[in-house]
Design a protein around this motif. Structure first.
Motif, PDB file in Angstrom:
ATOM      1  N   ILE A  39      -6.434   3.838  10.901  1.00  0.00           N
ATOM      2  CA  ILE A  39      -7.785   3.274  10.847  1.00  0.00           C
ATOM      3  C   ILE A  39      -8.433   3.743   9.555  1.00  0.00           C
ATOM      4  N   ILE A  40      -9.085   2.829   8.852  1.00  0.00           N
ATOM      5  CA  ILE A  40      -9.800   3.149   7.620  1.00  0.00           C
ATOM      6  C   ILE A  40     -11.276   2.842   7.819  1.00  0.00           C
ATOM      7  N   THR A  41     -12.132   3.854   7.673  1.00  0.00           N
ATOM      8  CA  THR A  41     -13.578   3.600   7.721  1.00  0.00           C
ATOM      9  C   THR A  41     -14.029   3.223   6.311  1.00  0.00           C
ATOM     10  N   HIS A  42     -14.888   2.214   6.217  1.00  0.00           N
ATOM     11  CA  HIS A  42     -15.157   1.601   4.905  1.00  0.00           C
ATOM     12  C   HIS A  42     -16.525   0.948   4.909  1.00  0.00           C
ATOM     13  N   GLY A  43     -17.198   0.996   3.780  1.00  0.00           N
ATOM     14  CA  GLY A  43     -18.427   0.235   3.618  1.00  0.00           C
ATOM     15  C   GLY A  43     -18.153  -1.252   3.668  1.00  0.00           C
ATOM     16  N   THR A  44     -19.141  -2.016   4.087  1.00  0.00           N
ATOM     17  CA  THR A  44     -18.916  -3.440   4.323  1.00  0.00           C
ATOM     18  C   THR A  44     -18.982  -4.291   3.053  1.00  0.00           C
ATOM     19  N   ASP A  45     -19.609  -3.803   1.988  1.00  0.00           N
ATOM     20  CA  ASP A  45     -19.791  -4.643   0.799  1.00  0.00           C
ATOM     21  C   ASP A  45     -18.466  -5.078   0.195  1.00  0.00           C
ATOM     22  N   THR A  46     -17.475  -4.205   0.186  1.00  0.00           N
ATOM     23  CA  THR A  46     -16.184  -4.541  -0.418  1.00  0.00           C
ATOM     24  C   THR A  46     -15.034  -4.410   0.570  1.00  0.00           C
ATOM     25  N   ALA A  47     -15.343  -4.391   1.859  1.00  0.00           N
ATOM     26  CA  ALA A  47     -14.285  -4.237   2.866  1.00  0.00           C
ATOM     27  C   ALA A  47     -13.262  -5.358   2.773  1.00  0.00           C
ATOM     28  N   GLU A  48     -13.706  -6.576   2.477  1.00  0.00           N
ATOM     29  CA  GLU A  48     -12.758  -7.695   2.434  1.00  0.00           C
ATOM     30  C   GLU A  48     -11.765  -7.541   1.286  1.00  0.00           C
ATOM     31  N   GLU A  49     -12.198  -6.942   0.169  1.00  0.00           N
ATOM     32  CA  GLU A  49     -11.289  -6.742  -0.956  1.00  0.00           C
ATOM     33  C   GLU A  49     -10.262  -5.645  -0.660  1.00  0.00           C
ATOM     34  N   THR A  50     -10.733  -4.513  -0.130  1.00  0.00           N
ATOM     35  CA  THR A  50      -9.811  -3.428   0.213  1.00  0.00           C
ATOM     36  C   THR A  50      -8.824  -3.870   1.283  1.00  0.00           C
ATOM     37  N   ALA A  51      -9.318  -4.536   2.318  1.00  0.00           N
ATOM     38  CA  ALA A  51      -8.440  -4.979   3.400  1.00  0.00           C
ATOM     39  C   ALA A  51      -7.368  -5.925   2.872  1.00  0.00           C
ATOM     40  N   PHE A  52      -7.749  -6.857   2.007  1.00  0.00           N
ATOM     41  CA  PHE A  52      -6.791  -7.837   1.502  1.00  0.00           C
ATOM     42  C   PHE A  52      -5.778  -7.193   0.566  1.00  0.00           C
ATOM     43  N   LEU A  53      -6.231  -6.273  -0.295  1.00  0.00           N
ATOM     44  CA  LEU A  53      -5.307  -5.565  -1.177  1.00  0.00           C
ATOM     45  C   LEU A  53      -4.244  -4.818  -0.362  1.00  0.00           C
ATOM     46  N   LEU A  54      -4.665  -4.105   0.671  1.00  0.00           N
ATOM     47  CA  LEU A  54      -3.714  -3.378   1.515  1.00  0.00           C
ATOM     48  C   LEU A  54      -2.842  -4.344   2.303  1.00  0.00           C
ATOM     49  N   ASP A  55      -3.401  -5.459   2.710  1.00  0.00           N
ATOM     50  CA  ASP A  55      -2.636  -6.480   3.424  1.00  0.00           C
ATOM     51  C   ASP A  55      -1.473  -6.991   2.577  1.00  0.00           C
ATOM     52  N   LEU A  56      -1.698  -7.095   1.279  1.00  0.00           N
ATOM     53  CA  LEU A  56      -0.669  -7.588   0.366  1.00  0.00           C
ATOM     54  C   LEU A  56       0.394  -6.543   0.048  1.00  0.00           C
ATOM     55  N   THR A  57       0.054  -5.261   0.186  1.00  0.00           N
ATOM     56  CA  THR A  57       0.917  -4.201  -0.350  1.00  0.00           C
ATOM     57  C   THR A  57       1.420  -3.202   0.689  1.00  0.00           C
ATOM     58  N   LEU A  58       1.184  -3.467   1.976  1.00  0.00           N
ATOM     59  CA  LEU A  58       1.691  -2.598   3.038  1.00  0.00           C
ATOM     60  C   LEU A  58       2.599  -3.396   3.969  1.00  0.00           C
ATOM     61  N   PRO A  59       3.593  -2.747   4.571  1.00  0.00           N
ATOM     62  CA  PRO A  59       4.396  -3.412   5.603  1.00  0.00           C
ATOM     63  C   PRO A  59       3.569  -3.624   6.860  1.00  0.00           C
ATOM     64  N   THR A  60       4.060  -4.476   7.744  1.00  0.00           N
ATOM     65  CA  THR A  60       3.296  -4.831   8.944  1.00  0.00           C
ATOM     66  C   THR A  60       3.861  -4.182  10.201  1.00  0.00           C
ATOM     67  N   THR A  61       4.598  -3.082  10.035  1.00  0.00           N
ATOM     68  CA  THR A  61       5.312  -2.485  11.167  1.00  0.00           C
ATOM     69  C   THR A  61       4.414  -1.688  12.103  1.00  0.00           C
ATOM     70  N   LYS A  62       3.256  -1.245  11.618  1.00  0.00           N
ATOM     71  CA  LYS A  62       2.295  -0.523  12.465  1.00  0.00           C
ATOM     72  C   LYS A  62       0.892  -1.060  12.195  1.00  0.00           C
ATOM     73  N   PRO A  63      -0.001  -0.956  13.183  1.00  0.00           N
ATOM     74  CA  PRO A  63      -1.363  -1.465  12.982  1.00  0.00           C
ATOM     75  C   PRO A  63      -2.104  -0.708  11.886  1.00  0.00           C
ATOM     76  N   VAL A  64      -2.802  -1.460  11.036  1.00  0.00           N
ATOM     77  CA  VAL A  64      -3.716  -0.900  10.047  1.00  0.00           C
ATOM     78  C   VAL A  64      -5.042  -1.637  10.214  1.00  0.00           C
ATOM     79  N   VAL A  65      -6.102  -0.885  10.508  1.00  0.00           N
ATOM     80  CA  VAL A  65      -7.382  -1.482  10.882  1.00  0.00           C
ATOM     81  C   VAL A  65      -8.498  -0.900  10.034  1.00  0.00           C
TER      82      VAL A  65
END
Length: 326
Positions: free
Chosen positions: A88-114
Motif C-alpha cells: 500500500i502506498i499513501t500518496h497525495g491526490t494531486d499527482t496520484a494518477e501519475e505515480t500510480a500509472f508509472l508504477l503500473d507500467l513498471t511493476l509486475p502484477t503478481t501481488k496487489p499494489v494499492v
C-alpha cells in the motif's frame, strides 16, 4: 485465519496532513509520520499485519523521479519478498494518477499494489483518510487484487491506475475512472469486484527509467501561435504532449509546427484538455507522425511517453501501439 502481511510506503499528502483545527479549509500536507498513522489505524481493529516505511512526507505536487524511484524499488522489494503479501502506498491526490500509472507500467502484477489518499486533512471534520486506508487494506488483503495492475482506492471506489484521474478539486468523490469506472467497490467490511482480473501474472511491461526525458505538455487555446511549439523544440524537448481542443485539435499553424517537430524526431502525442473522452487517430496523423493518446489524459500520456523513450521505443507506430494497449 492468518492476516495479510502488507508493506506500507508512505509519501505524505493530505492523508498525512493537519490543519490545527477541525474546521479550517487550509492545511499542511505531510505532517503525520507513518508510525503515528498506523498506530491510529490499529485502534480500529483492521485485520492485517502492517509495517511502514517513510519514503517521503511531502505535498504530492512536489513528487518527481527521485521519490518515484524509491517507491518503485520499495514496491519491487516487497513484491519479491515471500513474506509480504501486498503493498500500500499513501500518496497525495494531486499527482496520484501519475505515480500510480508509472508504477503500473513498471511493476509486475503478481501481488496487489494499492495507492490511497484523502481529500480532507487528518484533523478535519469528516476526514476520509482512515476510512480510505481501511478500504485499501481490504483490497490489498484480497489475493484477487493481483493481476489488475496498480489500483487506486478513494471514496469507497477501486480504480485501475490506467483509468484513474482526479476530476474534482474537492470532495470525497474527487476521483473517477475512464474509460472504465470503478473496477470494485470497497468498504472497511466488504469488497465487490465488478470485473475479473485482466493482467494475471504479468511481468513489468517496461523497465523503470534511468532518466526521464524532457516531455512538456502543451495546452491548446484559441489564438495560440506556432512559436509555442518552436520554443519547446529549441529547449530540447524529446516529446510533446498536446492537451488539445476537443479530440486533440489545435490551430493549423500549431499543427504544422508540431508536424515539423515530429519530422525532426520529436514524438508528438495528441491528447485532449477535455475532461473525458477518447482521442482517436486522425486521417492526417500518419503523414504528420503524430500519436493519438486514446483514453489517456495529458498527465498520463506524458508518463507513458517518458517510459517509452527510456525503453528505446521511439517509432511512432510502436508508440501508438503502446497508447492503444489496455
Amino acid at each position: 485465519m492468518s492476516h495479510a502481511s502488507i508493506k506500507v510506503l508512505a509519501t505524505g499528502g493530505t492523508i498525512a496532513g493537519q490543519a490545527g483545527s477541525a474546521t479550517r479549509r487550509d492545511y499542511r500536507p505531510g505532517q503525520i509520520d507513518i508510525a503515528t498513522f498506523l498506530a491510529a489505524l490499529a485502534e480500529l481493529g483492521v485485520a492485517a499485519h502492517l509495517t511502514g516505511d517513510q519514503v517521503a512526507n511531502i505535498d504530492s505536487a512536489n513528487i518527481g523521479p527521485d521519490i518515484w524511484r524509491q517507491l518503485h524499488e520499495g514496491a519491487l522489494a516487497a513484491i519479491t519478498d515471500p513474506t509480504c503479501d501486498a503493498v500500500i502506498i499513501t500518496h497525495g491526490t494531486d499527482t496520484a494518477e501519475e505515480t500510480a500509472f508509472l508504477l503500473d507500467l513498471t511493476l509486475p502484477t503478481t501481488k496487489p499494489v494499492v495507492l490511497v489518499g484523502a481529500m480532507r486533512a487528518a484533523d478535519a471534520v469528516g476526514s476520509d483518510g482512515l476510512r480510505n486506508f481501511a478500504n485499501a487494506v481490504v483490497v490489498a488483503s484480497d489475493p484477487d487484487a493481483a493481476g489488475r495492475g496498480v489500483l487506486l482506492v478513494m471514496g469507497d471506489q477501486v480504480l485501475a491506475a490506467r483509468d484513474a484521474r482526479k476530476a474534482r478539486t474537492t470532495g470525497s468523490n474527487a476521483f473517477e475512472g475512464f474509460p472504465r469506472g470503478a473496477v470494485a467497490l470497497a468498504t472497511p467490511a466488504s469488497l465487490d469486484w465488478l470485473q475479473p482480473p485482466w493482467r494475471l501474472d504479468e511481468p513489468a511491461r517496461y523497465a523503470f527509467p534511468d532518466d526521464f526525458a524532457e516531455v512538456p505538455i502543451l495546452h491548446a487555446y484559441a489564438g495560440m501561435g506556432a512559436d509555442s511549439v518552436t520554443r519547446l523544440v529549441e529547449a530540447g524537448a524529446r516529446g510533446i504532449v498536446l492537451a488539445g481542443m476537443g479530440d486533440g485539435n489545435a490551430p493549423d499553424t500549431v499543427r504544422k509546427a508540431l508536424a515539423d517537430a515530429a519530422s525532426k524526431g520529436v514524438l508528438v502525442v495528441r491528447a485532449t484538455r477535455v475532461d473525458e473522452g477518447l482521442v482517436d487517430r486522425d486521417p492526417e496523423d500518419e503523414a504528420n507522425g503524430f500519436v493519438a493518446a486514446r483514453a489517456l489524459g495529458p498527465a498520463k500520456a506524458r508518463i507513458l511517453l517518458q517510459v517509452l523513450i527510456a525503453n528505446g521505443v521511439t517509432d511512432p507506430a510502436l508508440v501508438q501501439a503502446a497508447f492503444s494497449r489496455r
